[in-house]
Write an enzyme that holds these catalytic residues in place. Structure first.
Site, mmCIF file in Angstrom:
data_model
loop_
_atom_site.group_PDB
_atom_site.id
_atom_site.type_symbol
_atom_site.label_atom_id
_atom_site.label_comp_id
_atom_site.label_asym_id
_atom_site.label_seq_id
_atom_site.Cartn_x
_atom_site.Cartn_y
_atom_site.Cartn_z
ATOM 1 N N ASN A 1 43.956 2.196 36.439
ATOM 2 C CA ASN A 1 44.463 0.836 36.315
ATOM 3 C C ASN A 1 44.270 0.458 34.857
ATOM 4 O O ASN A 1 43.168 0.075 34.451
ATOM 5 C CB ASN A 1 43.720 -0.138 37.225
ATOM 6 C CG ASN A 1 44.304 -1.544 37.132
ATOM 7 O OD1 ASN A 1 45.075 -1.834 36.221
ATOM 8 N ND2 ASN A 1 43.938 -2.407 38.060
ATOM 9 N N GLU B 1 48.974 5.419 39.101
ATOM 10 C CA GLU B 1 48.768 4.110 38.469
ATOM 11 C C GLU B 1 48.553 3.062 39.559
ATOM 12 O O GLU B 1 49.316 3.009 40.521
ATOM 13 C CB GLU B 1 50.034 3.788 37.660
ATOM 14 C CG GLU B 1 50.072 2.434 37.003
ATOM 15 C CD GLU B 1 51.442 2.206 36.318
ATOM 16 O OE1 GLU B 1 52.288 3.144 36.256
ATOM 17 O OE2 GLU B 1 51.665 1.068 35.873
HETATM 18 C C1 DHK Z 1 45.296 -6.146 35.840
HETATM 19 C C2 DHK Z 1 45.357 -6.847 34.691
HETATM 20 O O1 DHK Z 1 44.238 -7.145 34.024
HETATM 21 C C3 DHK Z 1 46.625 -7.360 34.152
HETATM 22 O O2 DHK Z 1 46.626 -7.419 32.738
HETATM 23 C C4 DHK Z 1 47.823 -6.576 34.642
HETATM 24 C C5 DHK Z 1 46.505 -5.670 36.542
HETATM 25 C C6 DHK Z 1 47.767 -6.409 36.149
HETATM 26 C C7 DHK Z 1 46.267 -5.601 38.045
HETATM 27 O O3 DHK Z 1 47.009 -6.228 38.816
HETATM 28 O O4 DHK Z 1 45.359 -4.887 38.454
HETATM 29 O O5 DHK Z 1 48.998 -7.239 34.260
#
Ligand code: DHK
Length: 146
Positions: free
Chosen positions: A75, A99
């Protein structure tokens, strides 16, 4: 190597549980890692978990998985939408890549709709909350054992 999976979490995910819980949920990163360790154990996988708020540290972690891990569950958080460096590092990794996003990035601001990482990922899971990590590991086990 085939049974080894590296779990890599990007910036601000160390604040899971405290940070915008209406979007990211109430579970902490520790809860996520505990869940992933348990699911990995059930699947016969060995899991190593890493989190960083720094792009270069994430690139280093991806490079460190080369020749060591069969797969990466990642992530990249905000770097999803900005980081060619993370995409390049993943392109230099020979194993499987999944992902994960806790939230459904396609339902959110337009700048979150594009992911550099998706061009490399074998699968993308978004909007399943913490369960997304479990789904990713189950898919990873299938990919690694053919
Ligand atoms: C987590 C984050 O910190 C965001 O910047 C992304 C992602 C989404 C998540 O949904 O795990 O845009």
């Amino acid at each position: 190597m085939a049974g080894i999976v590296h779990l890599i979490n990007g910036p601000n995910l160390n604040l899971l549980g405290q940070r915008q819980p209406e979007i990211y949920g109430r579970e902490t990163l520790e809860d996520v890692v505990r869940l992933c360790q348990s699911v990995a154990g059930e699947l016969g996988l060995t899991l190593a978990a890493f989190q960083s708020n720094h792009e270069g540290a994430l690139v280093d972690a991806i490079q460190a998985a080369r020749g060591v891990a069969g797969g990466i569950v990642i992530n990249p958080a905000a770097y999803t939408h900005t980081s060619v460096a993370i995409l390049d590092a993943l392109n230099a990794f020979g194993g499987r890549v999944i992902e994960v996003h806790l939230s459904n990035i396609h339902q959110r601001e337009a700048f979150r709709h594009h992911s550099f990482v998706s061009a490399r990922a074998d699968a993308v899971i978004a909007g399943c909350g913490v369960q997304g990590y479990e789904l990713a590991l189950r898919r990873m086990a299938r990919l690694l054992t053919g």
